[in-house]
Design an enzyme around this catalytic site. Structure first.
Site, PDB file in Angstrom:
ATOM      1  N   GLN B 129       0.640  -1.168  -0.095  1.00 45.26           N
ATOM      2  CA  GLN B 129      -0.018  -0.089  -0.248  1.00 45.26           C
ATOM      3  C   GLN B 129       0.933   1.221  -0.083  1.00 45.26           C
ATOM      4  OE1 GLN B 129      -2.308   0.433   3.609  1.00 45.26           O
ATOM      5  NE2 GLN B 129      -3.634   1.645   2.835  1.00 45.26           N
ATOM      6  N   GLY B 130       0.832   2.008  -0.858  1.00 46.77           N
ATOM      7  CA  GLY B 130       1.585   3.195  -1.096  1.00 46.77           C
ATOM      8  C   GLY B 130       0.934   4.575  -0.913  1.00 46.77           C
ATOM      9  N   SER B 132       1.104   6.418   2.717  1.00 46.10           N
ATOM     10  CA  SER B 132       1.977   7.514   3.442  1.00 46.10           C
ATOM     11  C   SER B 132       3.305   7.830   2.929  1.00 46.10           C
ATOM     12  CB  SER B 132       2.248   6.731   4.577  1.00 46.10           C
ATOM     13  OG  SER B 132       1.002   6.449   5.283  1.00 46.10           O
ATOM     14  N   SER B 164       4.658  -1.490   4.045  1.00 48.29           N
ATOM     15  CA  SER B 164       4.736  -2.927   4.744  1.00 48.29           C
ATOM     16  C   SER B 164       4.642  -3.599   3.807  1.00 48.29           C
ATOM     17  CB  SER B 164       3.305  -3.127   5.421  1.00 48.29           C
ATOM     18  OG  SER B 164       3.368  -2.179   6.695  1.00 48.29           O
ATOM     19  N   GLU B 247      -9.976  -1.287   5.300  1.00 49.94           N
ATOM     20  CA  GLU B 247      -8.743  -1.445   6.133  1.00 49.94           C
ATOM     21  C   GLU B 247      -9.218  -1.300   7.680  1.00 49.94           C
ATOM     22  OE1 GLU B 247      -5.481   1.566   5.702  1.00 49.94           O
ATOM     23  OE2 GLU B 247      -4.052   0.197   6.346  1.00 49.94           O
ATOM     24  N   GLU B 381      -6.129   9.321  17.164  1.00 48.40           N
ATOM     25  CA  GLU B 381      -6.835  10.658  17.089  1.00 48.40           C
ATOM     26  C   GLU B 381      -7.461  10.609  15.896  1.00 48.40           C
ATOM     27  OE1 GLU B 381      -3.461   9.743  18.089  1.00 48.40           O
ATOM     28  OE2 GLU B 381      -3.717   9.945  20.125  1.00 48.40           O
TER      29      GLU B 381
HETATM   30  C1  LIG Z   1       3.731  -0.723  11.405  1.00 51.48           C
HETATM   31  C2  LIG Z   1       3.308   0.308  10.543  1.00 51.48           C
HETATM   32  C3  LIG Z   1       2.970  -0.180   9.130  1.00 51.48           C
HETATM   33  C4  LIG Z   1       2.477   0.809   8.380  1.00 51.48           C
HETATM   34  N1  LIG Z   1       2.326   0.349   7.025  1.00 51.48           N
HETATM   35  C5  LIG Z   1       1.822   0.961   5.940  1.00 51.48           C
HETATM   36  C6  LIG Z   1       1.667   0.666   4.531  1.00 51.48           C
HETATM   37  O1  LIG Z   1       1.939  -0.335   4.369  1.00 51.48           O
HETATM   38  N2  LIG Z   1       1.347   1.863   3.778  1.00 51.48           N
HETATM   39  C7  LIG Z   1       1.143   2.889   4.061  1.00 51.48           C
HETATM   40  O2  LIG Z   1       0.719   3.787   3.180  1.00 51.48           O
HETATM   41  N3  LIG Z   1       1.402   3.447   5.475  1.00 51.48           N
HETATM   42  C8  LIG Z   1       1.814   2.664   6.374  1.00 51.48           C
HETATM   43  N4  LIG Z   1       1.873   3.066   7.616  1.00 51.48           N
HETATM   44  C9  LIG Z   1       1.855   4.277   7.917  1.00 51.48           C
HETATM   45  C10 LIG Z   1       0.642   4.859   8.875  1.00 51.48           C
HETATM   46  O3  LIG Z   1      -0.501   4.841   7.990  1.00 51.48           O
HETATM   47  C11 LIG Z   1       0.940   6.205   9.271  1.00 51.48           C
HETATM   48  O4  LIG Z   1       2.050   5.972   9.847  1.00 51.48           O
HETATM   49  C12 LIG Z   1      -0.091   6.923  10.205  1.00 51.48           C
HETATM   50  O5  LIG Z   1      -1.156   7.389   9.293  1.00 51.48           O
HETATM   51  C13 LIG Z   1       0.322   8.081  10.796  1.00 51.48           C
HETATM   52  O6  LIG Z   1       0.921   9.158  10.204  1.00 51.48           O
HETATM   53  P1  LIG Z   1       2.465   9.500  10.748  1.00 51.48           P
HETATM   54  O7  LIG Z   1       3.313   8.483  10.887  1.00 51.48           O
HETATM   55  O8  LIG Z   1       2.853  10.677   9.571  1.00 51.48           O
HETATM   56  O9  LIG Z   1       2.259  10.495  11.998  1.00 51.48           O
HETATM   57  P2  LIG Z   1       1.571  11.991  11.953  1.00 51.48           P
HETATM   58  O10 LIG Z   1       0.456  12.108  11.114  1.00 51.48           O
HETATM   59  O11 LIG Z   1       2.847  12.946  12.086  1.00 51.48           O
HETATM   60  O12 LIG Z   1       1.170  11.985  13.422  1.00 51.48           O
HETATM   61  C14 LIG Z   1       2.195  11.988  14.595  1.00 51.48           C
HETATM   62  C15 LIG Z   1       1.284  12.012  15.915  1.00 51.48           C
HETATM   63  O13 LIG Z   1       0.107  13.511  15.658  1.00 51.48           O
HETATM   64  C16 LIG Z   1      -1.334  13.105  15.786  1.00 51.48           C
HETATM   65  N5  LIG Z   1      -1.773  13.749  14.830  1.00 51.48           N
HETATM   66  C17 LIG Z   1      -1.661  13.984  13.533  1.00 51.48           C
HETATM   67  N6  LIG Z   1      -2.749  14.878  13.030  1.00 51.48           N
HETATM   68  C18 LIG Z   1      -3.623  14.883  14.136  1.00 51.48           C
HETATM   69  C19 LIG Z   1      -4.903  15.707  14.110  1.00 51.48           C
HETATM   70  N7  LIG Z   1      -5.603  16.305  13.234  1.00 51.48           N
HETATM   71  N8  LIG Z   1      -5.469  15.695  15.374  1.00 51.48           N
HETATM   72  C20 LIG Z   1      -5.236  14.894  16.534  1.00 51.48           C
HETATM   73  N9  LIG Z   1      -3.623  14.498  16.339  1.00 51.48           N
HETATM   74  C21 LIG Z   1      -3.145  14.606  15.199  1.00 51.48           C
HETATM   75  C22 LIG Z   1      -1.338  11.825  15.379  1.00 51.48           C
HETATM   76  O14 LIG Z   1      -2.329  10.910  15.785  1.00 51.48           O
HETATM   77  C23 LIG Z   1      -0.058  10.893  16.015  1.00 51.48           C
HETATM   78  O15 LIG Z   1      -0.381  10.841  17.366  1.00 51.48           O
HETATM   79  C24 LIG Z   1       2.116   2.209   8.658  1.00 51.48           C
HETATM   80  C25 LIG Z   1       2.785   2.384   9.993  1.00 51.48           C
HETATM   81  C26 LIG Z   1       3.220   1.611  10.820  1.00 51.48           C
HETATM   82  C27 LIG Z   1       3.431   2.001  12.209  1.00 51.48           C
END
Ligand SMILES: Cc1cc2nc3c(=O)[nH]c(=O)nc-3n(C[C@H](O)[C@H](O)[C@H](O)COP(=O)(O)OP(=O)(O)OC[C@H]3O[C@@H](n4cnc5c(N)ncnc54)[C@H](O)[C@@H]3O)c2cc1C
Lengths: 376, 396
Positions: B129-130, B132, B164, B247, B381
């Site tokens: 899944q591309g 993020s 992933s 999902e 969140e």
């Molecule tokens: C093990 C694992 C596997 C993954 N696999 C994939 C995958 O296969 N493909 C893919 O595309 N992605 C994948 N992801 C990515 C995942 O979807 C993102 O990590 C997730 O959406 C959060 O984005 P971020 O890491 O940029 O955190 P951020 O968006 O930077 O968030 C940081 C913190 O801020 C909080 N926050 C952000 N915005 C708000 C808001 N508006 N209000 C309140 N709080 C807020 C969040 O809740 C979090 O606590 C994976 C992540 C993990 C950990």
């Protein structure tokens, strides 16, 4: 398999909710039990008390699942607790009553004419019905029961007491010699709780419910009660959630609705998820009651413990979301808080039910392991 | 409401149970477990998925014409229960089955369905899944990976992150920017990208569990045929929302519940066999209350999913339910693994192959892995924002 209520079950629930909404005094801030009588009469007129009476005794022959949404609505509108006790006793008599008991009591219960009160809790009790000390010996009952809802209005008591061979349920007319009633002082006077003393009360020949299986009868009473309490708790939690969300939408601070602040919004979201979880557990628990399913004890305990914890949490959060208003007498949230605490402790506390969830799970696991070993 | 099973449902259950008993290695879940090494484990899981497919047990709820069984929701529930009972391994093509497949089924062209679905169900093609990117996580709509349409091809440039299973994947579905000059939600498209295309580089990222399931994925002038778009040009946001609803939805939750329930059962058995002082670990009253609560919550994950199914059958909208389902299971499971680590007592830190570790150190790894539950598929969140605004109607 299907996890949805049918149209009749849903529409009965809606009807009960609408009917009780007309009895606004039930949720008024003041702690008066005056609203209970008219609400009871209206529910009787609707035919609620006939729902679980078997068809051959003039009732609708429904079971707990059919009434789940109705009882949930009763929780949400703080309907008289004694009305739910009456449903629990009806369920018990329908399943375990002797033909004579059924004939004597069910028609009057169905009409809402017979006020029956449950006498279970004692002073040095733990939550298990087995621990009661009230005793029947030589056909004579002695014991003191606490927290009997509408004890002073009752025509009949369903009393859990020890027989020679363990706990059993007995039916005792309120006017029997040796029965005395004292009103309690407690956190929710709207339940009209009373202490009932049975001092050398001579029982009728047909006082024992379910003479063929007294222990099973007690277990049914306890589980049916706990399941109904879970419905009430879920109803309270749902109403409190709605109240909190409504306030969060309309109350403004810093120039915007407080519900736009995540600290409030997220609390509301968590409450919503908790209420749905409580519903899942409760509806399944109630279904096992209807079916007398093998996992009834575990499922009902799960429902009662979980719904109790959720209702408590949601009441507390709702007060917080309302700020100073939440702490006022006039807003009346305290009514739900008080009622929740009473229900949390009736038919077994969360602590007791959690313990039973674990014991039952371990038992099932051990049975499963044994079966697998036997197969291998 | 009725939880009784019909004769044909019972038959379905027994057929599956018999199949599982024959398909799993002798002593499975007791003396025989998954390989320790991450790569070997991935291959083992891939083999298992292919075995399921060969037995006719893959993608059971998909329509028959695309290789599924058209299983009813009840059969899905039974499937989950039986997989838990047999302690069946997980798959590796979860993203293919639950996300790519469902999205293509919902929005793909007939050609796309014919081309992709059979190979997903057979796990001949693994998907990633591309979505993020380094600067677009929770704020998914701000992805910057560019795709420009030139001569019947998209030319893709940019970077995805946290991808992933990219290292095992033959295909990737990606949310890319096809118009940078319009509001952010309106310039996105949903592309299906062959991972063997020239210009794709993946770099593994190490996770707190020590594993490297996820990756950085770089796109450098990668060519994607124009017909590999799902939905309209610049209409990708709508398609991505469907993906997210699956999902976060009940099918996903029910699949995960299989593993949580297995591990919880295993924990209970381990605790009855572990001595702490002069009593068995299961007899610690403080732990018993929390275990009971964990049992209830994991059971409620299942009941929530079944209720959701019933609502979906009634024609309810997928979106609003999904966030509640996901928020609940992720916290329930995290709490369960915390309870596990508490209940194990002084030996809780021992992991992996240490001879004194409880139950082969499986709880320690799961406990670490569980920390991701409340982050991926949309953080807690974000789910709370969605529930607050779209389910409860609170202002933004
Ligand atoms: C093990 C694992 C596997 C993954 N696999 C994939 C995958 O296969 N493909 C893919 O595309 N992605 C994948 N992801 C990515 C995942 O979807 C993102 O990590 C997730 O959406 C959060 O984005 P971020 O890491 O940029 O955190 P951020 O968006 O930077 O968030 C940081 C913190 O801020 C909080 N926050 C952000 N915005 C708000 C808001 N508006 N209000 C309140 N709080 C807020 C969040 O809740 C979090 O606590 C994976 C992540 C993990 C950990």
């Amino acid at each position: 398999m299907n996890f949805a209520f049918d149209e009749e079950q849903t529409s009965l629930g809606d009807t009960v909710a609408r009917l009780l909404a007309d009895h606004a005094a039930l949720v008024a801030p003041d702690l008066s039990a005056d609203a209970a009588g008219p609400a009871w009469d209206a529910l009787a007129e609707l035919g609620l008390f006939a729902m679980m009476v078997p068809e051959e005794r003039g009732g609708a022959g429904l079971g707990p699942v059919d009434l789940a949404l109705s009882v949930e609505a009763m929780g949400a509108s703080l309907a008289p607790l004694a009305a739910v006790d009456a449903l629990v006793v009806t369920d018990l008599l329908a399943r375990h009553g002797t033909p004579a008991q059924q004939e004597q009591y069910l028609p009057r219960l169905a009409a809402g004419e017979l006020r029956v009160a449950l006498a279970m809790i004692e002073k040095d009790d733990d939550d298990a019905p087995e621990s009661v000390k009230a005793k029947v010996a030589g056909g004579v009952l002695n014991g003191v029961k606490l927290l009997v809802a509408e004890g002073a209005q009752a025509d009949l008591f369903a009393v859990v007491a020890q027989s020679d061979s363990g706990p059993a349920v007995y039916l005792v007319p309120a006017d029997a010699a040796g029965v005395s009633v004292r009103a309690h002082e407690d956190i929710d006077p709207t339940c009209a709780h009373a202490a009932v003393t049975f001092a050398g009360v001579a029982l009728g020949d047909d006082a024992l419910v379910g003479p063929a299986a007294p222990a099973r009868t007690v277990a049914r009473l306890f589980d049916a009660g706990a399941g109904m309490m879970a419905c009430l708790l879920t109803g309270i939690a749902g109403r409190m959630l709605d109240t909190a969300v409504e306030y969060a939408r309309t109350r403004e601070q810093f120039g915007q609705a407080i519900g736009s602040f995540q600290a409030i919004k997220h609390r509301c979201a968590d409450m919503a998820v908790a209420v749905e979880a409580a519903r899942s557990a409760t509806y399944y628990g109630v279904w096992t009651l209807s079916e007398n399913a093998p996992d009834r004890a575990r499922a009902v305990s799960m429902a009662k413990a979980y719904a109790g914890e959720v209702a408590r949490h949601v009441c507390n959060e709702t007060i917080q979301v309302h700020g100073g208003m939440g702490f006022t007498w006039e807003l009346g949230i305290h009514r739900f808080l008080r009622r929740t605490k009473v229900i949390e402790h009736s038919f077994g506390s969360s602590v007791w039910h959690n313990e039973r969830v674990l014991t039952e799970t371990l038992r099932t696991l051990a049975d499963g392991e044994a079966a697998q070993q036997a197969a291998a | 409401m009725d939880f009784n099973y019909s004769p044909s449902e019972n038959e379905f259950r027994m057929e599956l149970r018999t199949w599982l008993a024959a398909a799993l290695p002798q002593g499975w879940g007791e003396t025989v477990f998954e390989p320790e090494d991450e790569h070997e484990r991935a291959m083992f899981r891939l083999d298992w998925e292919r075995k399921l497919h060969a037995g006719g047990w893959s993608g059971i709820n998909w329509p028959k014409e695309y290789g599924g069984r058209g299983a009813t929701l009840i059969e899905r529930g039974i499937f989950a229960e039986e997989m838990a009972r047999a302690r069946a391994p997980e798959g590796i093509n979860i993203i293919g089955h639950n996300l790519a497949g469902t999205t293509i089924l919902a929005h793909g062209t007939e050609e796309q369905k014919k081309r992709f679905l059979p190979k997903i169900i057979s796990s001949d093609e693994v998907w990633c899944q591309g979505f993020s990117e380094p600067n677009a996580g929770s704020d998914l709509a701000s992805v910057r990976t560019r795709a420009e349409l030139k001569d019947g091809k998209f030319i893709v440039n940019g970077q995805k992150i946290w991808t992933s299973y990219a290292q095992y994947a033959q295909w990737c579905f990606a949310l890319v920017r096809t118009d940078p000059d319009v509001p952010k939600h309106k310039g996105l498209s949903f592309l299906l990208i062959d991972m063997s295309s020239p210009g794709i580089t993946i770099r593994p990222l190490r996770q707190i569990s020590g594993e490297s399931e996820f990756n950085e994925t770089f796109f450098d002038n990668v060519e994607v045929p124009a017909e590999n778009i799902v939905g309209d040009l610049n209409g990708g946001w709508k398609i991505a929302m469907t993906t997210l609803a699956y999902e976060r939805g009940p099918e996903d939750a029910l699949g995960r519940q299989i593993r949580f329930k297995q591990e919880l059962d295993q924990l209970l058995i381990t605790l009855t066999q572990t001595m702490q002082g002069n009593r068995s670990a299961i007899d610690n009253p403080a732990v018993r209350q929390r275990l009971a609560r964990a049992i209830s919550e994991i059971e409620i994950v299942r009941l929530n999913a079944l209720r959701s199914f019933s609502r979906l059958l009634d024609g309810a909208d997928r979106g609003s339910d999904a966030s509640m389902t996901k928020l609940y299971w992720s916290h329930a499971a995290q709490t369960m693994y915390e309870v596990a680590m508490d209940a194990l007592g002084p030996i809780a830190p021992l992991s992996g192959n240490d001879p004194a570790a409880a139950s082969l150190g499986r709880f320690q790894l799961s406990w670490l892995q569980s920390k991701a539950f409340t982050i991926y598929s949309g953080s807690s969140e974000i789910q709370r924002n969605i529930i607050g605004e779209r389910v409860l109607g609170l202002p933004r």
